[in-house]
Design a protein around this motif. Structure first.
Motif, PDB file in Angstrom:
ATOM      1  N   PHE A 233       0.746  -1.135   0.034  1.00 54.80           N
ATOM      2  CA  PHE A 233      -0.144   0.070  -0.044  1.00 54.80           C
ATOM      3  C   PHE A 233       1.073   1.187   0.039  1.00 54.80           C
ATOM      4  O   PHE A 233       1.688   1.473   0.915  1.00 54.80           O
ATOM      5  CB  PHE A 233      -0.843  -0.039   1.140  1.00 54.80           C
ATOM      6  N   ASP A 234       0.830   2.110  -1.265  1.00 59.17           N
ATOM      7  CA  ASP A 234       1.530   3.259  -1.079  1.00 59.17           C
ATOM      8  C   ASP A 234       0.803   4.436  -0.305  1.00 59.17           C
ATOM      9  O   ASP A 234      -0.325   4.941  -0.962  1.00 59.17           O
ATOM     10  CB  ASP A 234       1.878   3.722  -2.678  1.00 59.17           C
ATOM     11  N   GLU A 237       4.369   9.715   0.012  1.00 60.23           N
ATOM     12  CA  GLU A 237       5.746   9.823  -0.588  1.00 60.23           C
ATOM     13  C   GLU A 237       6.638   9.104   0.243  1.00 60.23           C
ATOM     14  O   GLU A 237       6.737   9.622   1.727  1.00 60.23           O
ATOM     15  CB  GLU A 237       6.234  11.302  -0.964  1.00 60.23           C
ATOM     16  N   ASN A 238       7.450   8.126  -0.087  1.00 61.73           N
ATOM     17  CA  ASN A 238       8.415   7.493   0.703  1.00 61.73           C
ATOM     18  C   ASN A 238       7.785   6.882   1.958  1.00 61.73           C
ATOM     19  O   ASN A 238       8.397   6.619   3.079  1.00 61.73           O
ATOM     20  CB  ASN A 238       9.403   8.577   1.465  1.00 61.73           C
ATOM     21  N   THR A 239       6.451   6.439   1.949  1.00 58.04           N
ATOM     22  CA  THR A 239       5.741   5.704   3.063  1.00 58.04           C
ATOM     23  C   THR A 239       5.119   4.633   2.433  1.00 58.04           C
ATOM     24  O   THR A 239       3.999   4.931   1.565  1.00 58.04           O
ATOM     25  CB  THR A 239       4.969   6.768   3.635  1.00 58.04           C
ATOM     26  N   GLU A 283       4.647  -4.816   7.529  1.00 59.61           N
ATOM     27  CA  GLU A 283       5.923  -4.022   7.494  1.00 59.61           C
ATOM     28  C   GLU A 283       5.667  -2.643   7.282  1.00 59.61           C
ATOM     29  O   GLU A 283       5.065  -2.349   5.994  1.00 59.61           O
ATOM     30  CB  GLU A 283       7.080  -4.545   6.520  1.00 59.61           C
ATOM     31  N   LEU A 284       6.259  -1.714   7.894  1.00 63.06           N
ATOM     32  CA  LEU A 284       5.771  -0.063   7.470  1.00 63.06           C
ATOM     33  C   LEU A 284       7.045   0.542   7.386  1.00 63.06           C
ATOM     34  O   LEU A 284       8.273   0.492   7.932  1.00 63.06           O
ATOM     35  CB  LEU A 284       5.080   0.600   8.737  1.00 63.06           C
ATOM     36  N   LYS A 285       7.061   0.961   6.288  1.00 56.56           N
ATOM     37  CA  LYS A 285       8.422   1.911   5.685  1.00 56.56           C
ATOM     38  C   LYS A 285       7.978   3.327   5.545  1.00 56.56           C
ATOM     39  O   LYS A 285       7.242   3.730   5.067  1.00 56.56           O
ATOM     40  CB  LYS A 285       8.778   1.269   4.465  1.00 56.56           C
ATOM     41  N   LEU A 286       9.125   3.969   6.472  1.00 60.14           N
ATOM     42  CA  LEU A 286       8.791   5.414   6.650  1.00 60.14           C
ATOM     43  C   LEU A 286      10.335   6.093   6.212  1.00 60.14           C
ATOM     44  O   LEU A 286      11.020   6.282   6.971  1.00 60.14           O
ATOM     45  CB  LEU A 286       8.306   5.790   8.096  1.00 60.14           C
TER      46      LEU A 286
END
Length: 433
Positions: A233-234, A237-239, A283-286
């Protein structure tokens, strides 16, 4: 006279075509040499089980171009030089293969790959295949690349792709273990021979979806099926948020499996009849920060012993585990085991240090159903990984990775067993042409 002129013209044309074909073959060929300096160090509170190994691995990898844009040939030569060895690794004698050196702690060298390859079509749709001595490709026949040199197989692999969808198949009948120079038959713990293994699978990767289904069989011994699903899931931006899951099912099948099961006080098989493993991840990417939470559970009953899901199709093969909870000391796949894992990672490119990555993972397994005499009830492992790849300058291409693992086995019949495992890799690839 006219015939002679035509023959001369035909010969000239054939010569021109031949030169052109050879030029394509040679101009698109490459040779690189990968150097891997690697050190393993293991310490436990069990007397006599401490050991360490240090080796210099070398991989010379040749990849050819394609004759008529269709046929080519690749080859790899592997080797490892013994730098140091202390203690006795208790696992080498039971696995028929060493860690960084051979099972008798010596240097080795071998042809690791040598196969014909063929391709048809273009980037959107077509076919790719290879046959000979090769590394693993997809699905459940992957091999291991975490030692001095990779493991290899003898067999064939082919895949048909249409845009983002791939159907593949693999057949193998020999293995060259990651630190041995021989080509061996697949074996069980009792020494029975498994003549071959094969798999078929499908893979889809597009539109934020990552999906794979694969079925594998080893003749007379094992059947396995696996499903991998993931979606990204986008959020901004960058998250992004990534949810994924893995379901793995294995079943004993055939006379070889039964031979390892019957007429023994304890079965030599990993489980009695069937086993399954379910793994779920979020997984969460920040930006450079990653936060991951995983859960897993395993059902792999073994009467009179400690059952586990065996994701390889024989007992002298060491493939990569498909589950996210599988770690460096333990796979966390024992019967009844419920696993909770938390992981934090950071990519320092956001702080203007590109190439530097750090991750810390804690994995806890509980409710293990051990039917053996020493009843293991749980385990936990903490893994710290620091890696750095030089991005520019004289040493561009040099990469460093250090892994430190702390593992605890918990028992209700004896004291806990503590272990520490250190792995250090220094890799560098030299492009010859």
């Amino acid at each position: 006279m006219k015939g002679m002129r035509l023959s001369a013209l035909a010969a000239a044309v054939l010569a021109t075509v031949s030169v052109s074909v050879q030029a394509d073959f040679l101009n698109d060929s490459s040779l690189d040499i990968k150097l891997r300096n690697v050190h393993f160090d293991v310490k436990t509170d069990t007397p006599g089980n401490d050991w360490s190994q240090w080796a210099q691995g070398v991989q010379a990898n040749f990849k050819s171009g394609y004759i008529s844009d269709a046929i080519g040939f690749d080859a790899s030569y592997y080797g490892a030089l013994k730098l140091n060895h202390t203690g006795k690794d208790p696992f080498s004698s039971t696995m028929d293969g060493g860690q960084l050196l051979t099972k008798d702690y010596k240097s080795y060298h071998k042809f690791g790959q040598a196969y014909l390859k063929a391709k048809f079509g273009d980037e959107q749709q077509g076919f790719y295949g290879q046959a000979g001595y090769m590394s693993g490709q997809k699905g459940l026949i992957l091999g291991s690349g975490s030692r001095s040199t990779p493991s290899s197989y003898r067999g064939a692999h082919g895949e048909v792709y249409v845009q983002d969808f791939t159907v593949y198949g693999t057949y193998v009948d020999r293995i060259s273990m990651r630190t041995e120079n021989s080509w061996d038959e697949f074996k069980t713990k009792s020494g029975d021979t498994i003549k071959h293994a094969w798999q078929v699978g499908t893979l889809y990767q597009a539109n934020n979806v990552d999906a794979e289904v694969v079925h594998l069989q080893s003749k007379g011994f094992h059947k396995q099926s696996m499903l991998n699903l993931g979606y990204t899931f986008d959020l901004a931006e960058n998250t992004s948020l990534i949810v994924s899951g893995n379901y793995h099912y294995a079943k004993g099948s055939g006379s070889i499996w039964n031979n390892n099961l019957n007429d023994k006080k304890e079965s030599l098989n990993a489980f009695d009849d069937k086993a399954s493993h379910l793994n779920l991840n979020t997984e969460l990417k920040l930006g450079g920060l990653g936060l991951k939470l995983s859960y897993a559970t395993t059902d792999a009953e073994k009467k009179g012993g400690l059952g586990y899901l065996k994701y390889t199709y024989c007992d002298n093969e060491y493939g990569a585990s498909p589950s996210a909870v599988s770690r460096y000391w333990s796979d966390f796949m024992f019967d009844g085991e419920k696993v909770l894992q938390v992981q934090g990672s950071y990519d320092f490119a956001d702080l203007n240090v590109p190439g530097l990555n750090v991750s810390l993972t804690y994995t806890d397994g509980s409710d293990i159903k051990d039917q053996g005499s020493d009843k293991m009830t749980g385990e936990n492992e903490t893994d710290l990984i620091i890696s750095y790849a030089v991005q520019e300058g004289t040493f561009k291409g040099v990469s460093f990775r250090a892994i430190k693992a702390w593992h605890t086995e918990k028992y209700d019949t004896k004291k806990d067993i503590e272990s520490e495992h250190l792995r250090v890799y220094l890799d560098y690839t030299v492009k010859v042409f």
